[in-house]
Enzyme design. Structure first.
Site: not given
Length: 450
Positions: A248, A244, A102, A246
């Site tokens: 999400d 960010d 992440s 990833d």
């Protein structure tokens, strides 16, 4: 009791230090493949990753374990976490896997699983997988040689996700004439996000779209929204979007360069949904970290805010349990259950852009709906995570802080589910008081949790 291998967002840690080692990924693949294998049909799993250099290592190890367990593996390459959740449903797979840490630096990585419907696994399933992984004497139920899985690269996966995103945006609207600053954090959305926005007509000013395996989240993305804010002011853009690693989560910048967090985005979107009768029971789901102002905002409009523990997984679980249509986190995880099953930064951005278009109002005006109460958040690095109530000194410090707030604020202490960090959050009406109390509590934690 089974040792907890998974945190609030899967398994995560520094690369080549236990548990983020190739052997662990191989065993996870074997365990997950064994757990989700059912009957004699061909089983399928989608594997996606972000742009970290180590993604190749864990992709190969997971693929080996899953194929050995009898799963056919679909490799979709670098794609956002929500894209993998979508593709798992879209491709009728039995399981989805994301290799990402992440918003963490490149030297960390992680592994998280999604079920066939695109939802993160419940604790019971994670614990069953963990038990197989950690039991060195576990006897694997390998399939017959002819049932071993195959691995396939899916070349059109980004295109499928772009179509899905565009379908969430009204066909009667375009982004023609809009100037958008987009920071992809050199992460998983570096290809898809610019293309999706450009196909809808926006002029995209790109930041963080040149990943090299080492620069993911490095002084860019949702943890550094001031970079997008500066570019918005320089270019006269209508909006800045910061994702960010990833993709999400989403942090937004208005046309004046003011940074807006997830609470403010939720207020704008919730108001729009309430006006259109699309927010069941006018209920919004958020975590304990969301600002008190969001709770007041919902109550003043005849709605309610349901709070959950931190983590978009907990938000989604509460949404499914109560039938809520929208939820999210102050950190920028935003879930629109009509379209997706997990936080999706770009999908959330499209909802916000739609509202701006439909109302023909600049983002700064829309953001005026919510004025956050002063809030201070301090991260304290800790050596051990003992329950706070087991330390009398911490209990007394919290009690004193709450006494000074006199019912007009909140104190929250919690441990991160993914890092060796304790988080101190204090909010109230007086900015100076909030800052002083937060600093005092952080010092107390440093003294007693080393």
């Amino acid at each position: 009791m089974t040792t907890r291998l998974f945190g609030t967002d899967g398994l995560r840690g520094q690369v080549n230090i236990y548990p983020m080692v190739p052997d662990m990924a191989l065993r996870l693949g074997l365990a997950a493949g064994t757990f989700f294998r059912n009957g004699n049909k061909r089983h399928r799993v989608v594997i996606g990753k972000d742009t970290r250099l180590s993604g190749y290592v864990f992709e190969m190890a997971l693929t080996s374990g899953l194929c050995a367990a009898g799963m056919d593996v679909f490799l979709v390459g670098p794609l956002p976490t929500p894209a993998v959740a979508f593709l798992t449903r879209n491709m009728r797979a039995d399981l989805g896997v994301v290799i990402s840490a992440s918003h963490n630096p490149f030297h960390d990585n992680g592994i998280k699983f999604f079920d066939k419907d695109g939802f993160k696994l419940p604790d019971s399933q994670e614990d069953a997988i963990t038990e197989m992984v950690l039991n060195q004497n576990h006897r694997w139920d390998y399939p017959e040689p002819e049932r071993v899985g195959r691995a396939h690269k899916i070349q059109d996966a980004p295109g499928r996700y772009i179509v899905y995103l565009k379908n969430s945006f009204p066909s009667t609207l375009t982004l023609d004439g809009m100037k958008v600053v987009l920071d992809c954090a050199n992460g998983a959305n570096y290809r898809v996000a610019p293309l999706a926005l450009e196909e809808l007509g926006a002029e995209v000013i790109r930041i963080g779209t040149s990943p090299d395996g080492l620069n993911i989240n490095h002084k860019c993305g949702s943890l550094y929204p001031e970079l997008a804010a500066q570019r918005v002011r320089e270019t006269g853009a209508d909006i800045g979007l910061a994702l960010d690693g990833d993709a999400d989560r989403l942090i937004v910048v208005d046309e004046k360069g003011t940074v807006l967090d997830g609470d403010q985005i939720m207020a704008i979107c919730a108001m729009d949904m309430m006006e259109k009768g699309r927010l069941p029971e006018n209920r919004l789901v958020a975590t304990v970290m969301s600002n008190m102002a969001l709770e007041v905002f919902m109550k003043e409009r005849g709605g309610s805010l349901l709070r959950t523990p931190v983590g978009d997984r907990h938000v989604v679980e509460a949404m499914r349990r109560t039938g809520a249509a929208m939820g999210g986190e102050q950190s920028g995880h935003l879930v629109f259950m009509e379209y997706g099953t997990t936080g999706d930064g770009l999908l959330a951005a499209l909802q916000l852009l739609r509202i701006m278009r439909e109302k023909n109002r600049p983002l700064s005006e829309l953001a005026g709906l919510l004025t956050p109460f002063p809030q201070q958040l301090i991260n304290v690095h800790v050596q051990r995570k003992i329950p706070f109530e087991q330390c009398p000194e911490i209990g007394r410090a919290v009690e004193q802080a709450e006494k000074e707030l006199a019912g007009r604020g909140r104190v929250l202490l919690r441990y991160s589910g993914t890092e060796s960090v304790a988080r101190v959050m204090v909010e109230g009406e007086d900015d100076a008081l909030v800052g002083r109390l937060a600093a005092g509590l952080a010092e107390t934690l440093q003294q007693h949790l080393r």
